[in-house]
Motif scaffolding. Structure first.
Motif, PDB file in Angstrom:
ATOM      1  N   HIS A  30       0.287  -1.234  -0.037  1.00 33.87           N
ATOM      2  CA  HIS A  30       0.486  -0.358  -0.077  1.00 33.87           C
ATOM      3  C   HIS A  30       0.651   0.984  -0.270  1.00 33.87           C
ATOM      4  O   HIS A  30      -0.145   2.473  -0.129  1.00 33.87           O
ATOM      5  CB  HIS A  30      -0.609   0.227   1.429  1.00 33.87           C
ATOM      6  CG  HIS A  30      -2.664  -0.643   0.681  1.00 33.87           C
ATOM      7  ND1 HIS A  30      -3.250  -0.839   0.070  1.00 33.87           N
ATOM      8  CD2 HIS A  30      -2.226  -2.277   1.983  1.00 33.87           C
ATOM      9  CE1 HIS A  30      -3.969  -1.424   0.371  1.00 33.87           C
ATOM     10  NE2 HIS A  30      -3.890  -2.548   1.520  1.00 33.87           N
ATOM     11  N   SER A  57      -5.299   1.793   1.430  1.00 32.51           N
ATOM     12  CA  SER A  57      -4.326   3.116   0.738  1.00 32.51           C
ATOM     13  C   SER A  57      -4.853   4.363   0.546  1.00 32.51           C
ATOM     14  O   SER A  57      -3.435   5.704   0.685  1.00 32.51           O
ATOM     15  CB  SER A  57      -4.785   2.237  -0.903  1.00 32.51           C
ATOM     16  OG  SER A  57      -4.855   1.383  -1.101  1.00 32.51           O
ATOM     17  N   ARG A  89      -1.578   7.164   0.721  1.00 33.95           N
ATOM     18  CA  ARG A  89      -1.569   8.142   0.280  1.00 33.95           C
ATOM     19  C   ARG A  89      -1.714   9.814   0.673  1.00 33.95           C
ATOM     20  O   ARG A  89      -0.384  10.644   0.542  1.00 33.95           O
ATOM     21  CB  ARG A  89      -2.947   8.830  -1.020  1.00 33.95           C
ATOM     22  CG  ARG A  89      -2.597   7.624  -2.147  1.00 33.95           C
ATOM     23  CD  ARG A  89      -3.368   8.013  -3.107  1.00 33.95           C
ATOM     24  NE  ARG A  89      -5.001   8.293  -2.741  1.00 33.95           N
ATOM     25  CZ  ARG A  89      -5.988   7.295  -2.578  1.00 33.95           C
ATOM     26  NH1 ARG A  89      -6.096   5.994  -2.909  1.00 33.95           N
ATOM     27  NH2 ARG A  89      -7.076   7.226  -1.903  1.00 33.95           N
ATOM     28  N   GLU A  90      -1.728  10.066   1.842  1.00 39.37           N
ATOM     29  CA  GLU A  90      -2.046  11.349   2.632  1.00 39.37           C
ATOM     30  C   GLU A  90      -0.807  11.179   3.501  1.00 39.37           C
ATOM     31  O   GLU A  90      -0.260  12.279   4.228  1.00 39.37           O
ATOM     32  CB  GLU A  90      -2.686  11.310   3.568  1.00 39.37           C
ATOM     33  CG  GLU A  90      -3.762  12.876   3.849  1.00 39.37           C
ATOM     34  CD  GLU A  90      -5.059  13.280   4.401  1.00 39.37           C
ATOM     35  OE1 GLU A  90      -5.052  13.970   4.934  1.00 39.37           O
ATOM     36  OE2 GLU A  90      -5.566  12.527   3.901  1.00 39.37           O
TER      37      GLU A  90
END
Length: 238
Positions: free
Chosen positions: A42, A230, A234-235
């Motif tokens: 991830h 995910s 991403r953040e």
């Protein structure tokens, strides 16, 4: 702020417990390397590994820890659970751990903590596990009788990697974080703060980030799918 998946080890498996209670195991992944591979896929690059058996004096998962760290060179591992002597700290660092988490002995023996922190500056992460406001030890099974505030003051001048503050009363319950506690710790401590306990939503992570927390350990919400791994990566993977 960086999100850090938890890999909690019990009897050779990766587990998630509610409130740290062995009687309330909710998740079990037979092979911890499978959990590591899942979170790496991830996009996570930091991991928090805890030997629950060692923390409670019920055994060791040292060989599993060695396999995990060896399987992912170049990634960041904080490793703890039952680390109560300098030799174990040295072994873990030599084995590839980025930081070593010490809790019980750090709270009970400040002279030892001063020595180990000076020997390994910037590599020791002190666990301040809190139930309500009381610091607890020995795998969260014993109260120290000490409030979090004076304990933080004891550690302020030491060359630590940071503080890992776990809200035990929130751990594994997926009911949100103790934001007031984390804000207090960030304001009171000169060290970077890693928060643990109760992270359930992206909003929890954003609130911790806004409070000045530098890392957040996530367990139950990731393993149960309550949090989208995910989206978190991403953040907050870096």
């Amino acid at each position: 702020m960086r999100a850090i998946p938890a890999i909690d080890l019990r009897e050779g498996a990766c587990v998630q417990l509610v409130g740290g209670s062995y009687a309330e195991e909710r998740v079990r992944v037979k092979d911890p390397l499978e959990a590591l591979a899942r979170w790496r896929a991830h996009g996570f690059t930091s991991f928090h590994v805890v030997d629950l058996d060692a923390a409670l004096g019920r055994g060791t998962n040292a060989s599993v820890i060695a396999r995990l760290v060896a399987a992912a060179p170049g990634l960041v591992f904080s490793v703890g659970g039952g680390v109560r002597d300098s030799e174990r700290v040295a072994t873990l660092i030599e084995g590839g751990a980025s930081t070593v988490v010490v809790g019980t002995r750090a709270v009970e023996d400040l002279a030892w903590l001063e020595d180990v922190a000076s020997r390994f500056p910037g590599r020791v992460l002190v666990a301040a596990d809190v139930k309500g406001r009381e610091v607890v030890t020995r795998g969260w099974t014993e109260g120290s009788g000490q409030d979090i505030a004076p304990v933080l003051a004891m550690f302020a001048r030491l060359p630590l990697a940071g503080l890992l503050v776990t809200a035990v009363h929130k751990e594994g319950r997926m009911g949100g974080v103790d934001l007031a506690l984390m804000r207090e710790v960030v304001d009171a401590s000169p060290h970077p703060v890693v928060a643990s306990g109760g992270v359930t939503t992206l909003e929890d992570l954003r609130a911790l980030d806004a409070a000045g927390v530098q890392g957040a350990v996530i367990g139950m919400a990731l393993y149960t799918g309550r949090l989208d791994a995910s989206a978190v990566a991403r953040e907050f993977a870096e």
